[in-house]
Scaffold this active site. Structure first.
Site, short mmCIF file in Angstrom:
data_model
loop_
_atom_site.label_atom_id
_atom_site.label_comp_id
_atom_site.label_asym_id
_atom_site.label_seq_id
_atom_site.Cartn_x
_atom_site.Cartn_y
_atom_site.Cartn_z
N ASP A 215 -7.39 -2.29 3.51
CA ASP A 215 -6.45 -1.43 3.69
C ASP A 215 -6.42 -1.44 5.52
OD1 ASP A 215 -5.51 -1.10 1.08
OD2 ASP A 215 -6.62 0.88 1.28
N HIS B 43 1.01 -1.33 0.00
CA HIS B 43 0.07 -0.14 0.05
C HIS B 43 1.25 1.33 0.09
CE1 HIS B 43 -3.55 2.28 0.82
NE2 HIS B 43 -2.97 3.04 1.82
C1 GRF Z 1 2.90 -0.18 -5.88
O1 GRF Z 1 3.48 1.30 -5.55
C2 GRF Z 1 2.15 -0.68 -4.84
O2 GRF Z 1 2.58 0.02 -3.70
C3 GRF Z 1 0.57 -0.30 -5.50
O3 GRF Z 1 0.88 -0.17 -6.65
C4 GRF Z 1 2.14 0.08 -7.24
C5 GRF Z 1 2.62 -1.20 -8.16
O4 GRF Z 1 3.82 -0.92 -8.97
N1 GRF Z 1 -0.22 -1.02 -4.76
P1 GRF Z 1 4.38 -2.00 -9.68
O5 GRF Z 1 3.44 -2.42 -10.72
O6 GRF Z 1 5.04 -3.06 -8.83
O7 GRF Z 1 5.52 -1.32 -10.59
#
Ligand code: GRF
Length: 211
Positions: free
Chosen positions: A164, A111
């Site tokens: 969450d 998150h």
């Molecule tokens: C991350 O920042 C995560 O916290 C959020 O979505 C983003 C995913 O990024 N839930 P990625 O696809 O791993 O680059």
């Protein structure tokens, strides 16, 4: 200890999936990724899975009458691959009890904001002593910026039916810098996530294996 069998759910760029792939390749995480599932076709995360020779599949919501049926199909796919621990790595959907009941205490989420230790709380104290609302739901990086907080961060937590509000496994504070945009701030948050995620998965896997 046997490597833990992971299932990774994605919707987008997959940089956190890549962090897991790299940590496994470097011997820093004792795990195998059994399957990468996406709710969206042709996203970069799937190219990462393909390049690493990891089985991957897109399951689109349109083929299912409702959220529960979709979630059951996701869970079934992961169970077919003997997945022990599920990582929601940028999976842009809320998973329902129809999914969670198959993986009790076995679904981790990233998150990109700070979540409190006590899930009922709606405020967190920041490193500068100020108090910030807890940003839950979607677009939390922009929410933090709009709110004008000096610090935000990222949290790895267990997923429970309450959005969450699952138990926190790891958290890191990140300063908001002058001139930050949602993109620049999210990029720094992701850097922290890439370090934290393999460690959190590894630690939680050890706990699960020891019962
Ligand atoms: C991350 O920042 C995560 O916290 C959020 O979505 C983003 C995913 O990024 N839930 P990625 O696809 O791993 O680059």
């Amino acid at each position: 200890m046997e490597p833990i069998r992971l299932g990774v759910l994605v919707s987008g760029s997959g940089t956190n999936l890549q962090a897991l792939i790299d940590a496994i390749a470097d011997g820093k995480l004792a795990a195998t990724i059994q399957m990468v599932l996406s709710n969206k076709p042709a996203v970069p995360a799937l190219d990462r899975a393909k390049k690493a020779n990891i089985p991957f599949l897109t399951i689109q919501t349109e083929s299912y009458p409702n959220r529960e049926e979709y979630d059951k199909a996701l869970a079934q796919e992961l169970m077919n691959c003997q997945v022990e621990l599920v990582v929601l790595a940028g999976f842009m959907r809320i998973v329902t009890p129809a999914f969670l009941r198959h993986f009790p205490n076995r679904v981790l989420n990233l998150h990109p904001a700070l979540l409190p230790d006590r899930p009922e709380k709606d405020e967190v104290t920041l490193p500068d002593g100020t108090v910030s609302p807890v940003f839950r739901g979607l677009n939390v990086v922009s929410q933090a910026l709009r709110h004008g907080v000096k610090w935000t961060g990222t949290t790895i937590h267990l997923v429970t039916p309450e959005l969450d509000r699952g138990p926190v496994l790891a958290r890191r504070e990140i300063p908001v810098l002058p001139g930050d945009t949602p993109e620049t701030l999210h990029a720094r948050i992701k850097e922290a996530e890439h370090e934290m995620l393999p460690l959190a998965v590894s630690e939680w896997a050890v706990k699960l294996k020891r019962g």
